[in-house]
Design a protein around this motif. Structure first.
Motif, PDB file in Angstrom:
ATOM      1  N   LYS A   1      -7.509  30.614 -71.422  1.00  0.00           N
ATOM      2  CA  LYS A   1      -7.488  31.590 -70.316  1.00  0.00           C
ATOM      3  C   LYS A   1      -8.859  31.657 -69.663  1.00  0.00           C
ATOM      4  N   GLU A   2      -9.892  31.652 -70.499  1.00  0.00           N
ATOM      5  CA  GLU A   2     -11.264  31.700 -69.996  1.00  0.00           C
ATOM      6  C   GLU A   2     -11.618  30.409 -69.251  1.00  0.00           C
ATOM      7  N   CYS A   3     -11.059  29.285 -69.699  1.00  0.00           N
ATOM      8  CA  CYS A   3     -11.251  28.024 -68.956  1.00  0.00           C
ATOM      9  C   CYS A   3     -10.710  28.159 -67.544  1.00  0.00           C
ATOM     10  N   LEU A   4      -9.516  28.745 -67.422  1.00  0.00           N
ATOM     11  CA  LEU A   4      -8.949  28.953 -66.089  1.00  0.00           C
ATOM     12  C   LEU A   4      -9.868  29.860 -65.273  1.00  0.00           C
ATOM     13  N   ASN A   5     -10.307  30.965 -65.873  1.00  0.00           N
ATOM     14  CA  ASN A   5     -11.177  31.892 -65.138  1.00  0.00           C
ATOM     15  C   ASN A   5     -12.459  31.207 -64.679  1.00  0.00           C
ATOM     16  N   LYS A   6     -13.026  30.401 -65.559  1.00  0.00           N
ATOM     17  CA  LYS A   6     -14.272  29.714 -65.202  1.00  0.00           C
ATOM     18  C   LYS A   6     -14.034  28.685 -64.097  1.00  0.00           C
TER      19      LYS A   6
ATOM     20  N   ASP B   1     -16.803  20.729 -59.240  1.00  0.00           N
ATOM     21  CA  ASP B   1     -17.398  21.935 -59.834  1.00  0.00           C
ATOM     22  C   ASP B   1     -16.398  22.608 -60.776  1.00  0.00           C
ATOM     23  N   ILE B   2     -15.116  22.505 -60.418  1.00  0.00           N
ATOM     24  CA  ILE B   2     -14.050  23.154 -61.202  1.00  0.00           C
ATOM     25  C   ILE B   2     -13.919  22.471 -62.561  1.00  0.00           C
ATOM     26  N   GLY B   3     -13.747  21.147 -62.522  1.00  0.00           N
ATOM     27  CA  GLY B   3     -13.581  20.392 -63.757  1.00  0.00           C
ATOM     28  C   GLY B   3     -14.797  20.521 -64.676  1.00  0.00           C
ATOM     29  N   ALA B   4     -15.977  20.518 -64.072  1.00  0.00           N
ATOM     30  CA  ALA B   4     -17.204  20.624 -64.880  1.00  0.00           C
ATOM     31  C   ALA B   4     -17.224  21.953 -65.634  1.00  0.00           C
ATOM     32  N   ALA B   5     -16.903  23.033 -64.943  1.00  0.00           N
ATOM     33  CA  ALA B   5     -16.940  24.367 -65.570  1.00  0.00           C
ATOM     34  C   ALA B   5     -15.931  24.449 -66.717  1.00  0.00           C
ATOM     35  N   ILE B   6     -14.747  23.896 -66.497  1.00  0.00           N
ATOM     36  CA  ILE B   6     -13.684  23.961 -67.509  1.00  0.00           C
ATOM     37  C   ILE B   6     -14.026  23.081 -68.706  1.00  0.00           C
ATOM     38  N   GLN B   7     -14.424  21.862 -68.411  1.00  0.00           N
ATOM     39  CA  GLN B   7     -14.740  20.907 -69.493  1.00  0.00           C
ATOM     40  C   GLN B   7     -15.859  21.435 -70.381  1.00  0.00           C
ATOM     41  N   GLU B   8     -16.910  21.953 -69.773  1.00  0.00           N
ATOM     42  CA  GLU B   8     -18.045  22.478 -70.544  1.00  0.00           C
ATOM     43  C   GLU B   8     -17.603  23.576 -71.496  1.00  0.00           C
TER      44      GLU B   8
ATOM     45  N   SER C   1     -17.426  23.139 -75.513  1.00  0.00           N
ATOM     46  CA  SER C   1     -18.395  23.924 -76.285  1.00  0.00           C
ATOM     47  C   SER C   1     -17.681  24.772 -77.347  1.00  0.00           C
ATOM     48  N   ASN C   2     -16.358  24.940 -77.183  1.00  0.00           N
ATOM     49  CA  ASN C   2     -15.566  25.628 -78.200  1.00  0.00           C
ATOM     50  C   ASN C   2     -14.885  24.661 -79.165  1.00  0.00           C
ATOM     51  N   GLY C   3     -15.213  23.382 -79.047  1.00  0.00           N
ATOM     52  CA  GLY C   3     -14.670  22.385 -79.960  1.00  0.00           C
ATOM     53  C   GLY C   3     -13.289  21.873 -79.560  1.00  0.00           C
ATOM     54  N   TYR C   4     -12.864  22.169 -78.345  1.00  0.00           N
ATOM     55  CA  TYR C   4     -11.546  21.732 -77.884  1.00  0.00           C
ATOM     56  C   TYR C   4     -11.669  20.533 -76.937  1.00  0.00           C
ATOM     57  N   SER C   5     -10.505  19.940 -76.610  1.00  0.00           N
ATOM     58  CA  SER C   5     -10.514  18.816 -75.667  1.00  0.00           C
ATOM     59  C   SER C   5      -9.635  19.137 -74.463  1.00  0.00           C
ATOM     60  N   VAL C   6      -9.909  18.444 -73.369  1.00  0.00           N
ATOM     61  CA  VAL C   6      -9.233  18.705 -72.092  1.00  0.00           C
ATOM     62  C   VAL C   6      -8.296  17.544 -71.764  1.00  0.00           C
TER      63      VAL C   6
ATOM     64  N   PHE D   1      -5.587  16.043 -56.261  1.00  0.00           N
ATOM     65  CA  PHE D   1      -5.424  16.191 -57.708  1.00  0.00           C
ATOM     66  C   PHE D   1      -6.641  16.965 -58.213  1.00  0.00           C
ATOM     67  N   VAL D   2      -6.392  18.043 -58.943  1.00  0.00           N
ATOM     68  CA  VAL D   2      -7.487  18.890 -59.437  1.00  0.00           C
ATOM     69  C   VAL D   2      -7.722  18.583 -60.914  1.00  0.00           C
ATOM     70  N   SER D   3      -8.704  17.733 -61.172  1.00  0.00           N
ATOM     71  CA  SER D   3      -8.994  17.381 -62.560  1.00  0.00           C
ATOM     72  C   SER D   3      -9.667  18.552 -63.258  1.00  0.00           C
ATOM     73  N   HIS D   4      -9.358  18.708 -64.548  1.00  0.00           N
ATOM     74  CA  HIS D   4     -10.017  19.763 -65.327  1.00  0.00           C
ATOM     75  C   HIS D   4     -11.219  19.234 -66.100  1.00  0.00           C
ATOM     76  N   LEU D   5     -11.628  18.008 -65.739  1.00  0.00           N
ATOM     77  CA  LEU D   5     -12.889  17.453 -66.237  1.00  0.00           C
ATOM     78  C   LEU D   5     -13.642  16.986 -64.999  1.00  0.00           C
ATOM     79  N   GLY D   6     -14.953  17.040 -65.013  1.00  0.00           N
ATOM     80  CA  GLY D   6     -15.651  16.553 -63.826  1.00  0.00           C
ATOM     81  C   GLY D   6     -17.131  16.790 -63.833  1.00  0.00           C
ATOM     82  N   LYS D   7     -17.715  16.404 -62.681  1.00  0.00           N
ATOM     83  CA  LYS D   7     -19.155  16.555 -62.476  1.00  0.00           C
ATOM     84  C   LYS D   7     -19.376  17.415 -61.238  1.00  0.00           C
ATOM     85  N   ARG D   8     -20.315  18.323 -61.350  1.00  0.00           N
ATOM     86  CA  ARG D   8     -20.634  19.195 -60.211  1.00  0.00           C
ATOM     87  C   ARG D   8     -21.116  18.379 -59.014  1.00  0.00           C
ATOM     88  N   GLY D   9     -20.766  18.870 -57.832  1.00  0.00           N
ATOM     89  CA  GLY D   9     -21.249  18.228 -56.607  1.00  0.00           C
ATOM     90  C   GLY D   9     -20.508  16.947 -56.246  1.00  0.00           C
ATOM     91  N   THR D  10     -19.413  16.653 -56.983  1.00  0.00           N
ATOM     92  CA  THR D  10     -18.631  15.441 -56.678  1.00  0.00           C
ATOM     93  C   THR D  10     -17.218  15.826 -56.259  1.00  0.00           C
TER      94      THR D  10
END
Ligand code: MF3
Ligand code: CO
Ligand code: CO
Length: 289
Positions: A168-173, A186-193, A197-202, A220-229
């Motif tokens: 849920k917090e991943c979605l919020n972030k 920016d979206i994928g980066a925030a979620i992936q991090e 950091s909680n030991g889970y995978s995306v 397509f909205v990836s939930h992994l990514g790099k900011r500014g891309t």
């Protein structure tokens, strides 16, 4: 066709182009010249389209509220499907998943190690300790909205509860990372991090998507990514964010028999939450939750 300053704007606001999207278009062309990916015009919703999507989401939100009031141990996932179907139809909507690409039901119900696209069945009974994703997509007057929530059945162990909460917090972030004139990455980066950091995978294979005039639109909205891309995010875009987070590895497989159900490869738990959001001039609006 190139618009002149005094022509009516393409967005059907009724305003002259110079008083509406002229500056917006110049900003986009500039970004494109600099090598950024920019949305095409069909991804920018008009005011009337946004209104239509909001109305569709009223049904979708009401449906998920109804399910949250009724979901319980001992119920079959087919009963959830029936509730969903009847609610949607009686409010003038159409369940978007029914017959979509051959999907046989009006809602997706994904339990425990099912990542997404679980097919409701009278043989699947919700049991104590289950974590369950219910994903609803509604069409009203041709406009689509899409959201999903997690439900915990009875007494859920701490491990599973934590996965549901972190997801849920991943979605919020992810939602908080959306800024007008920011980037999709920016979206994928925030979620992936946060997930990692909680030991889970995306999960990589499935993601969010543009939505509104169809069930799945660009981007397509990836939930992994790099900011500014990735694609530049601009006011008027409507898309979902719907992270699928696994307690173990992010490897998945699709059920060979039904062709739909997505499982974690290592049998670990998976959770997902989904909103449909609109990018506004100064932030975002959550349309379907
Ligand atoms: N609601 C799903 C999504 O978030 C779409 C499910 S398509 C189905 O994109 F066919 F599996 F139902
Ligand atoms: Co969905
Ligand atoms: Co979706």
């Amino acid at each position: 066709m190139k618009l002149n300053r005094n022509d009516l704007c393409w967005c059907k606001s009724g305003l002259k182009y110079k008083n509406c999207h002229l500056e917006f278009d110049e900003k986009l062309s500039d970004l494109k010249r600099k090598g950024h990916i920019v949305p095409t015009r069909n991804l920018i919703k008009t005011r009337a389209q946004i209104e239509g999507i909001r109305k569709s989401a009223e049904i979708n939100n009401g449906l998920l509220d109804l399910i949250s009031e009724n979901i319980k141990e001992g119920m079959t996932t087919e009963e959830i499907n029936k509730l969903a179907h009847e609610y949607t139809v009686s409010n003038g909507g159409i369940p978007a998943t029914l017959n979509y690409d051959g999907f046989p039901k009006s809602i997706c119900v994904s339990i425990n190690n099912v990542v997404c696209h679980g097919i409701p069945s009278k043989n699947v009974i919700l049991k104590n300790g289950d974590i369950v994703n219910v994903d609803a997509t509604t069409i009203l007057n041709g406009y689509y909205s899409d959201a999903s929530r997690m439900f915990m059945i009875g007494e859920v162990d701490e491990e599973a509860k934590k996965l549901v909460e972190v997801t849920k917090e991943c979605l919020n972030k992810g939602v908080e990372a959306v800024k007008p004139w920011g980037f999709l990455g920016d979206i994928g980066a925030a979620i992936q991090e946060y997930a990692e950091s909680n030991g889970y995978s995306v999960v990589r294979e499935f993601g969010g998507h543009g939505v509104g005039l169809d069930i799945h639109e660009e981007p397509f909205v990836s939930h992994l990514g790099k900011r500014g891309t990735g694609m530049v995010l601009v006011p008027g875009m409507v898309f979902t964010i719907e992270p699928m987070i696994n307690a173990g590895s992010n490897e998945i497989f699709i059920d060979e028999d039904d062709g739909w159900t997505v499982f974690t490869d290592d049998d670990s738990l998976s959770a997902q939450w989904e909103h449909t959001i609109l990018v506004t001039e100064d932030g975002i609006e959550i349309i379907a939750r």
